[in-house]
Design a protein around this motif. Structure first.
Motif, mmCIF file in Angstrom:
data_model
loop_
_atom_site.group_PDB
_atom_site.id
_atom_site.type_symbol
_atom_site.label_atom_id
_atom_site.label_comp_id
_atom_site.label_asym_id
_atom_site.label_seq_id
_atom_site.Cartn_x
_atom_site.Cartn_y
_atom_site.Cartn_z
ATOM 1 N N GLY A 183 38.625 42.569 42.060
ATOM 2 C CA GLY A 183 37.836 42.785 43.267
ATOM 3 C C GLY A 183 38.029 41.640 44.233
ATOM 4 N N VAL A 184 37.627 41.875 45.446
ATOM 5 C CA VAL A 184 37.724 40.861 46.485
ATOM 6 C C VAL A 184 36.311 40.528 46.936
ATOM 7 N N VAL A 185 36.019 39.243 46.974
ATOM 8 C CA VAL A 185 34.709 38.797 47.453
ATOM 9 C C VAL A 185 34.901 37.878 48.651
ATOM 10 N N LYS A 186 33.881 37.796 49.459
ATOM 11 C CA LYS A 186 33.930 36.936 50.635
ATOM 12 C C LYS A 186 33.143 35.680 50.354
ATOM 13 N N GLY A 187 33.633 34.581 50.874
ATOM 14 C CA GLY A 187 32.949 33.316 50.709
ATOM 15 C C GLY A 187 33.508 32.315 51.702
ATOM 16 N N SER A 188 33.191 31.063 51.470
ATOM 17 C CA SER A 188 33.722 30.025 52.343
ATOM 18 C C SER A 188 34.179 28.854 51.498
ATOM 19 N N LEU A 189 35.071 28.077 52.065
ATOM 20 C CA LEU A 189 35.575 26.897 51.369
ATOM 21 C C LEU A 189 34.585 25.757 51.528
ATOM 22 N N GLU A 190 34.609 24.823 50.600
ATOM 23 C CA GLU A 190 33.714 23.679 50.664
ATOM 24 C C GLU A 190 34.025 22.808 51.883
ATOM 25 N N GLN A 191 35.327 22.701 52.213
ATOM 26 C CA GLN A 191 35.726 21.862 53.351
ATOM 27 C C GLN A 191 35.326 22.509 54.679
ATOM 28 N N PHE A 192 35.357 23.835 54.747
ATOM 29 C CA PHE A 192 35.002 24.557 55.970
ATOM 30 C C PHE A 192 33.896 25.561 55.628
ATOM 31 N N PRO A 193 32.659 25.119 55.564
ATOM 32 C CA PRO A 193 31.591 25.952 55.038
ATOM 33 C C PRO A 193 31.293 27.225 55.818
ATOM 34 N N TYR A 194 31.649 27.322 57.071
ATOM 35 C CA TYR A 194 31.295 28.511 57.838
ATOM 36 C C TYR A 194 32.506 29.363 58.189
ATOM 37 N N THR A 195 33.659 29.070 57.539
ATOM 38 C CA THR A 195 34.847 29.868 57.773
ATOM 39 C C THR A 195 34.954 30.901 56.656
ATOM 40 N N GLU A 196 35.062 32.163 57.019
ATOM 41 C CA GLU A 196 35.101 33.243 56.021
ATOM 42 C C GLU A 196 36.453 33.265 55.317
ATOM 43 N N CYS A 197 36.427 33.348 53.968
ATOM 44 C CA CYS A 197 37.636 33.461 53.150
ATOM 45 C C CYS A 197 37.433 34.595 52.144
ATOM 46 N N ASN A 198 38.532 35.215 51.761
ATOM 47 C CA ASN A 198 38.488 36.262 50.738
ATOM 48 C C ASN A 198 39.057 35.714 49.440
ATOM 49 N N PHE A 199 38.382 35.979 48.332
ATOM 50 C CA PHE A 199 38.815 35.527 47.017
ATOM 51 C C PHE A 199 38.990 36.741 46.109
ATOM 52 N N VAL A 200 40.054 36.726 45.319
ATOM 53 C CA VAL A 200 40.299 37.791 44.347
ATOM 54 C C VAL A 200 39.707 37.327 43.016
ATOM 55 N N VAL A 201 38.861 38.163 42.438
ATOM 56 C CA VAL A 201 38.257 37.857 41.139
ATOM 57 C C VAL A 201 38.627 38.959 40.158
ATOM 58 N N SER A 202 38.704 38.581 38.888
ATOM 59 C CA SER A 202 39.031 39.581 37.869
ATOM 60 C C SER A 202 38.402 39.180 36.541
ATOM 61 N N GLY A 203 38.364 40.159 35.645
ATOM 62 C CA GLY A 203 37.842 39.914 34.310
ATOM 63 C C GLY A 203 37.683 41.227 33.567
ATOM 64 N N PRO A 204 37.679 41.159 32.251
ATOM 65 C CA PRO A 204 37.490 42.402 31.496
ATOM 66 C C PRO A 204 36.049 42.857 31.611
ATOM 67 N N THR A 205 35.868 44.138 31.501
ATOM 68 C CA THR A 205 34.496 44.620 31.489
ATOM 69 C C THR A 205 33.908 44.268 30.134
ATOM 70 N N VAL A 206 32.721 43.759 30.130
ATOM 71 C CA VAL A 206 32.108 43.286 28.896
ATOM 72 C C VAL A 206 31.931 44.426 27.904
ATOM 73 N N LYS A 207 31.500 45.573 28.374
ATOM 74 C CA LYS A 207 31.248 46.706 27.486
ATOM 75 C C LYS A 207 32.527 47.176 26.806
ATOM 76 N N SER A 208 33.603 47.355 27.582
ATOM 77 C CA SER A 208 34.843 47.847 26.981
ATOM 78 C C SER A 208 35.447 46.819 26.031
ATOM 79 N N ASP A 209 35.298 45.538 26.331
ATOM 80 C CA ASP A 209 35.825 44.492 25.468
ATOM 81 C C ASP A 209 35.085 44.471 24.137
ATOM 82 N N GLU A 210 33.768 44.594 24.165
ATOM 83 C CA GLU A 210 32.977 44.610 22.932
ATOM 84 C C GLU A 210 33.279 45.853 22.098
ATOM 85 N N GLU A 211 33.392 47.004 22.759
ATOM 86 C CA GLU A 211 33.713 48.237 22.034
ATOM 87 C C GLU A 211 35.077 48.128 21.366
ATOM 88 N N ARG A 212 36.011 47.531 22.077
ATOM 89 C CA ARG A 212 37.368 47.364 21.552
ATOM 90 C C ARG A 212 37.367 46.439 20.334
#
Length: 148
Positions: free
Chosen positions: A40-69
């Motif tokens: 997924g893509v989330v919006k945030g800002s960098l620490e150096q430029f706190p009011y500048t919008e940046c997009n970050f890509v985040v990922s991870g396994p779904t907890v439910k499917s990982d536990e079932e597996r």
């Protein structure tokens, strides 16, 4: 301890071997194919430029499917160990039964040993004994009918 070697017993023994192979394939598949991750893509800002919008890509396994597996893999490993133990017990019982076959039936004893203990194919047994492949199956059938 088996008293009589039957077609059903041998069929169960053969099925158990194929089931062990199937379970091993499934475990290997789960080891080689990790859990699919969600991106997924989330919006945030960098620490150096706190009011500048940046997009970050985040990922991870779904907890439910990982536990079932993980639960499924644990169950497969338990099933595999149980089936392997049962298979080895059946193999030992077949060996003990074959030891009791009298010397007058040495050829069928050899055929049964090669097929069910050494796990050779009918073709390999026929080549070793110098006969036709179909003869092997016929001799086994005749023997099993005679002991029932």
């Amino acid at each position: 301890m088996i008293k009589v070697l039957t077609k059903e017993y041998l069929a169960t023994y053969m099925y158990l071997e194929s089931e062990i192979k199937r379970i091993r394939r499934r475990i290997k598949y789960y080891e080689e194919h990790p859990v699919p991750r969600l991106y997924g893509v989330v919006k945030g800002s960098l620490e150096q430029f706190p009011y500048t919008e940046c997009n970050f890509v985040v990922s991870g396994p779904t907890v439910k499917s990982d536990e079932e597996r993980k639960k499924l893999v644990r169950q497969l490993i338990i099933d595999l160990k149980g089936n392997e133990r049962l298979f080895e017990d059946m193999k030992l019982e077949i060996e003990c039964f074959l030891e009791k076959i009298p010397p007058s039936q040495l050829q069928i004893k050899r055929i049964l040993f090669l097929k069910y203990v050494d796990r050779k194919t009918d073709f390999e047994i026929a080549a070793e004994l110098g006969c036709d492949r179909s003869t092997i199956n016929k001799k086994i059938e005749r023997y099993l009918q005679s002991v029932e």
